[in-house]
Design a protein around this motif. Sequence first.
Motif, short mmCIF file in Angstrom:
data_model
loop_
_atom_site.label_atom_id
_atom_site.label_comp_id
_atom_site.label_asym_id
_atom_site.label_seq_id
_atom_site.Cartn_x
_atom_site.Cartn_y
_atom_site.Cartn_z
N GLY A 42 17.71 0.70 75.95
CA GLY A 42 17.36 -0.56 75.30
C GLY A 42 16.38 -0.42 74.15
O GLY A 42 15.96 -1.42 73.57
N ASN A 43 15.99 0.83 73.80
CA ASN A 43 15.06 1.05 72.69
C ASN A 43 15.82 1.09 71.36
O ASN A 43 16.84 1.77 71.24
N VAL A 44 15.30 0.37 70.38
CA VAL A 44 15.92 0.34 69.06
C VAL A 44 15.81 1.74 68.44
O VAL A 44 14.74 2.36 68.46
N ALA A 45 16.93 2.24 67.91
CA ALA A 45 16.96 3.57 67.31
C ALA A 45 16.03 3.65 66.11
O ALA A 45 15.87 2.67 65.36
N SER A 46 15.41 4.81 65.93
CA SER A 46 14.39 4.98 64.89
C SER A 46 14.90 4.68 63.49
O SER A 46 14.17 4.13 62.66
N GLU A 47 16.16 5.00 63.21
CA GLU A 47 16.67 4.76 61.85
C GLU A 47 16.67 3.28 61.49
O GLU A 47 16.49 2.90 60.32
N TYR A 48 16.83 2.40 62.49
CA TYR A 48 16.81 0.97 62.21
C TYR A 48 15.38 0.47 61.99
O TYR A 48 15.14 -0.45 61.20
N LEU A 49 14.41 1.07 62.68
CA LEU A 49 13.02 0.71 62.45
C LEU A 49 12.59 1.16 61.06
O LEU A 49 11.92 0.43 60.34
N TRP A 50 13.00 2.39 60.67
CA TRP A 50 12.71 2.86 59.31
C TRP A 50 13.32 1.89 58.29
O TRP A 50 12.68 1.53 57.31
N ALA A 51 14.56 1.49 58.52
CA ALA A 51 15.25 0.58 57.60
C ALA A 51 14.52 -0.75 57.49
O ALA A 51 14.35 -1.30 56.39
N ALA A 52 14.06 -1.28 58.64
CA ALA A 52 13.38 -2.57 58.64
C ALA A 52 12.09 -2.55 57.83
O ALA A 52 11.64 -3.57 57.31
N LEU A 53 11.48 -1.37 57.70
CA LEU A 53 10.23 -1.23 56.92
C LEU A 53 10.50 -1.06 55.42
O LEU A 53 9.57 -1.15 54.62
N ASP A 54 11.73 -0.83 55.04
CA ASP A 54 12.08 -0.46 53.67
C ASP A 54 12.05 -1.64 52.70
O ASP A 54 11.12 -1.79 51.91
N CYS A 55 13.06 -2.48 52.73
CA CYS A 55 13.23 -3.54 51.73
C CYS A 55 12.07 -4.52 51.62
O CYS A 55 11.76 -4.98 50.51
N PRO A 56 11.40 -4.90 52.71
CA PRO A 56 10.27 -5.81 52.54
C PRO A 56 9.23 -5.28 51.54
O PRO A 56 8.62 -6.06 50.80
N GLY A 57 9.03 -3.96 51.49
CA GLY A 57 8.11 -3.39 50.50
C GLY A 57 8.53 -3.70 49.08
O GLY A 57 7.69 -3.97 48.21
N PHE A 58 9.84 -3.67 48.83
CA PHE A 58 10.32 -4.03 47.48
C PHE A 58 9.95 -5.46 47.15
O PHE A 58 9.47 -5.76 46.05
N PHE A 59 10.18 -6.38 48.08
CA PHE A 59 9.90 -7.79 47.78
C PHE A 59 8.40 -8.06 47.61
O PHE A 59 8.02 -9.02 46.96
N ALA A 60 7.55 -7.18 48.15
CA ALA A 60 6.11 -7.32 47.92
C ALA A 60 5.73 -6.94 46.49
O ALA A 60 4.82 -7.53 45.92
N VAL A 61 6.42 -5.95 45.92
CA VAL A 61 6.08 -5.53 44.54
C VAL A 61 6.95 -6.21 43.50
O VAL A 61 6.65 -6.14 42.30
N LYS A 62 8.01 -6.88 43.88
CA LYS A 62 8.98 -7.47 42.96
C LYS A 62 8.36 -8.39 41.90
O LYS A 62 8.82 -8.40 40.76
N PRO A 63 7.32 -9.19 42.20
CA PRO A 63 6.76 -10.03 41.14
C PRO A 63 6.31 -9.23 39.92
O PRO A 63 6.28 -9.76 38.81
N VAL A 64 5.93 -7.96 40.10
CA VAL A 64 5.51 -7.11 38.99
C VAL A 64 6.61 -6.14 38.58
O VAL A 64 6.84 -5.90 37.40
N SER A 65 7.32 -5.59 39.56
CA SER A 65 8.28 -4.51 39.28
C SER A 65 9.60 -4.99 38.71
O SER A 65 10.29 -4.23 38.04
N ASP A 66 10.00 -6.23 38.97
CA ASP A 66 11.35 -6.71 38.71
C ASP A 66 12.30 -5.81 39.50
O ASP A 66 11.94 -5.33 40.58
N MET A 67 13.49 -5.53 39.01
CA MET A 67 14.44 -4.69 39.76
C MET A 67 13.91 -3.27 39.83
O MET A 67 13.53 -2.69 38.83
N ALA A 68 13.87 -2.71 41.05
CA ALA A 68 13.35 -1.36 41.25
C ALA A 68 14.13 -0.68 42.36
O ALA A 68 14.72 -1.33 43.21
N LEU A 69 14.11 0.65 42.35
CA LEU A 69 14.75 1.44 43.39
C LEU A 69 13.72 2.30 44.10
O LEU A 69 12.72 2.70 43.49
N LEU A 70 13.98 2.59 45.35
CA LEU A 70 13.08 3.40 46.16
C LEU A 70 13.02 4.83 45.63
O LEU A 70 14.05 5.44 45.40
N GLY A 71 11.80 5.34 45.45
CA GLY A 71 11.63 6.71 44.99
C GLY A 71 11.06 7.62 46.06
O GLY A 71 11.50 8.75 46.23
#
Length: 196
Positions: free
Chosen positions: A111-140
């Motif tokens: 019943g434990n969520v696989a690590s790759e999904y937890l990593w994924a859940a942490l990914d895109c929200p970071g983009f939306f935090a910087v989006k007001p300054v970054s506009d469209m950006a890709l993960l580096g």
Amino acid sequence: MTLHAPPPLDTDLQLHQHEDGLQLKHGEQLLASARPYTFDMEIPAAPSLQEAEEAQQRFVGVRHDLPGCFVCGTNRDAGDGLRIFAGEVCEHQERVAALWQPAADLADADGNVASEYLWAALDCPGFFAVKPVSDMALLGRYSARLEQSVQAGETLIVSAWAISHDGRKHNAGSALFRSDGQRVACAEATWISLKR
């Protein structure tokens, strides 16, 4: 982890040890490299459940540049992808949050969520935090630390915040919290603004 090229989908890739880390390759092409990383960032306390629920109503990805994204894509139906729609927290322009309940099909036999999904859940929200300054950006560059296991169906608070901006480089932090505010995972990412 540092991305060097877009990884192809549905393709066998090779993982090789290299010096103090790993390299992900497709044939001879280097796609990503990884090495141990020590976190040295201040992690804000979790927003409340109510703040996170209200924040996702302010999700700016309604007109999404990547509507098929597994994490935040608006073209994904319930049960297809994570559907984490992190929006601005109250008056904090560069802090976003959302609620997320991992589905049962994301978990192992215990019943434990696989690590790759937890990593994924942490990914895109970071983009939306910087989006007001970054506009469209890709993960580096991306580093994550999983601190506790998460059960499928558990309500989590997803939070992300801008750390710094330097030209086209934008640094963000993100974290997953239980509903009582206890942290279960965190990540730090560098987003690179696209030249338009």
